[in-house]
Scaffold this motif. Structure first.
Motif, PDB file in Angstrom:
ATOM      1  N   UNK A 188       0.955  -1.231   0.033  1.00 45.49           N
ATOM      2  CA  UNK A 188       0.145  -0.031   0.041  1.00 45.49           C
ATOM      3  C   UNK A 188       0.896   1.259  -0.066  1.00 45.49           C
ATOM      4  N   UNK A 189       0.314   2.204  -0.707  1.00 42.12           N
ATOM      5  CA  UNK A 189       1.313   3.572  -0.736  1.00 42.12           C
ATOM      6  C   UNK A 189       0.443   4.717   0.042  1.00 42.12           C
ATOM      7  N   UNK A 190       1.165   5.721   0.335  1.00 45.47           N
ATOM      8  CA  UNK A 190       0.399   6.828   1.260  1.00 45.47           C
ATOM      9  C   UNK A 190      -0.699   7.417   0.409  1.00 45.47           C
ATOM     10  N   UNK A 191      -0.503   7.502  -0.927  1.00 41.24           N
ATOM     11  CA  UNK A 191      -1.766   8.146  -1.876  1.00 41.24           C
ATOM     12  C   UNK A 191      -2.764   7.277  -1.950  1.00 41.24           C
TER      13      UNK A 191
ATOM     14  N   UNK B 209      -8.266  -5.106  -5.109  1.00 42.36           N
ATOM     15  CA  UNK B 209      -8.631  -3.868  -4.532  1.00 42.36           C
ATOM     16  C   UNK B 209      -7.873  -3.997  -3.288  1.00 42.36           C
ATOM     17  N   UNK B 210      -7.417  -2.727  -2.679  1.00 47.15           N
ATOM     18  CA  UNK B 210      -7.115  -2.672  -1.346  1.00 47.15           C
ATOM     19  C   UNK B 210      -7.521  -1.478  -0.633  1.00 47.15           C
ATOM     20  N   UNK B 211      -7.730  -1.442   0.734  1.00 47.83           N
ATOM     21  CA  UNK B 211      -8.564  -0.615   1.560  1.00 47.83           C
ATOM     22  C   UNK B 211      -7.752   0.002   2.914  1.00 47.83           C
ATOM     23  N   UNK B 212      -7.622   0.860   3.202  1.00 43.02           N
ATOM     24  CA  UNK B 212      -7.042   1.226   4.509  1.00 43.02           C
ATOM     25  C   UNK B 212      -8.037   2.281   5.564  1.00 43.02           C
TER      26      UNK B 212
ATOM     27  N   UNK C 214      -0.911  -3.624  15.267  1.00 43.27           N
ATOM     28  CA  UNK C 214      -0.768  -3.514  16.652  1.00 43.27           C
ATOM     29  C   UNK C 214      -0.090  -2.471  17.049  1.00 43.27           C
ATOM     30  N   UNK C 215       0.572  -1.762  16.392  1.00 44.86           N
ATOM     31  CA  UNK C 215       1.855  -0.860  16.591  1.00 44.86           C
ATOM     32  C   UNK C 215       1.331   0.532  16.002  1.00 44.86           C
ATOM     33  N   UNK C 216       1.471   1.638  16.529  1.00 41.46           N
ATOM     34  CA  UNK C 216       1.047   2.815  16.043  1.00 41.46           C
ATOM     35  C   UNK C 216       1.874   3.407  14.905  1.00 41.46           C
ATOM     36  N   UNK C 217       3.275   2.814  14.960  1.00 40.88           N
ATOM     37  CA  UNK C 217       4.100   3.352  13.932  1.00 40.88           C
ATOM     38  C   UNK C 217       3.784   2.629  12.599  1.00 40.88           C
ATOM     39  N   UNK C 218       2.965   1.509  12.638  1.00 40.22           N
ATOM     40  CA  UNK C 218       2.584   0.796  11.241  1.00 40.22           C
ATOM     41  C   UNK C 218       1.591   1.684  10.380  1.00 40.22           C
ATOM     42  N   UNK C 219       2.341   2.371   9.351  1.00 40.85           N
ATOM     43  CA  UNK C 219       1.384   3.237   8.330  1.00 40.85           C
ATOM     44  C   UNK C 219       1.038   2.602   7.125  1.00 40.85           C
ATOM     45  N   UNK C 220       1.949   1.562   6.533  1.00 45.85           N
ATOM     46  CA  UNK C 220       1.558   0.826   5.402  1.00 45.85           C
ATOM     47  C   UNK C 220       1.756  -0.456   5.587  1.00 45.85           C
ATOM     48  N   UNK C 221       1.141  -1.310   4.641  1.00 44.73           N
ATOM     49  CA  UNK C 221       1.029  -2.791   4.707  1.00 44.73           C
ATOM     50  C   UNK C 221       1.701  -3.420   3.537  1.00 44.73           C
TER      51      UNK C 221
END
Length: 143
Positions: free
Chosen positions: A41-44, A64-67, A129-136
């Motif tokens: 996944x990308x920030x955009x 598809x992917x969703x965040x 489960x970690x707040x530092x996780x921003x992408x997958x």
């Protein structure tokens, strides 16, 4: 005459089977046994694909992917996977969560076997489960 045509058709059939088996062996030899396809996944909001095993790409697609955010404020990622082949498939699925710098923050231990019927669409969910996780980074491997 019937014997001759029967023998010729048997030889032809045996030859075709050998060619198909040889092609399968060559394709397997050209692909490392532990080749993994990545979907990041990308920030955009887009999804970056890294295809290392085209055999999986011809069987299962990420459509598809969703965040989203959980009630606790952690990121949750959902991926829609579809079996695009005419046969039932099983792929191994795993994931890693990435921080803002692209480094792995947390990851799933091991692999999950995900069976698909022909044409089936399944949603795979990964919850950080970690707040530092921003992408997958979703990982797919042939079983």
């Amino acid at each position: 005459m019937k014997k001759l045509s029967l023998i010729l058709s048997w030889i032809l059939l045996a030859g075709c089977t050998t060619v198909l088996e040889l092609g399968d062996k060559v394709e397997r030899a050209a692909t490392p046994p532990d080749a993994v396809n990545f979907f990041i996944t990308q920030p955009d909001g887009s999804l970056k694909s890294v295809i290392n095993d085209s055999r999986i790409a011809r069987k299962v697609e990420v459509t598809a992917s969703r965040k989203s955010k959980t009630a606790n404020g952690f990121n949750q990622f959902q991926f829609d996977l579809q079996n695009v082949s005419y046969l039932a498939q099983t792929v191994k699925v795993s994931y890693e969560f990435l921080g803002t710098d692209g480094a792995v923050v947390e990851k799933q231990d091991g692999w999950t076997n995900l069976p698909f019927q022909p044409g089936a669409l399944q949603t795979f969910t990964a919850m950080a489960l970690d707040a530092r996780s921003v992408e997958c980074r979703l990982k797919l491997m042939d079983k």
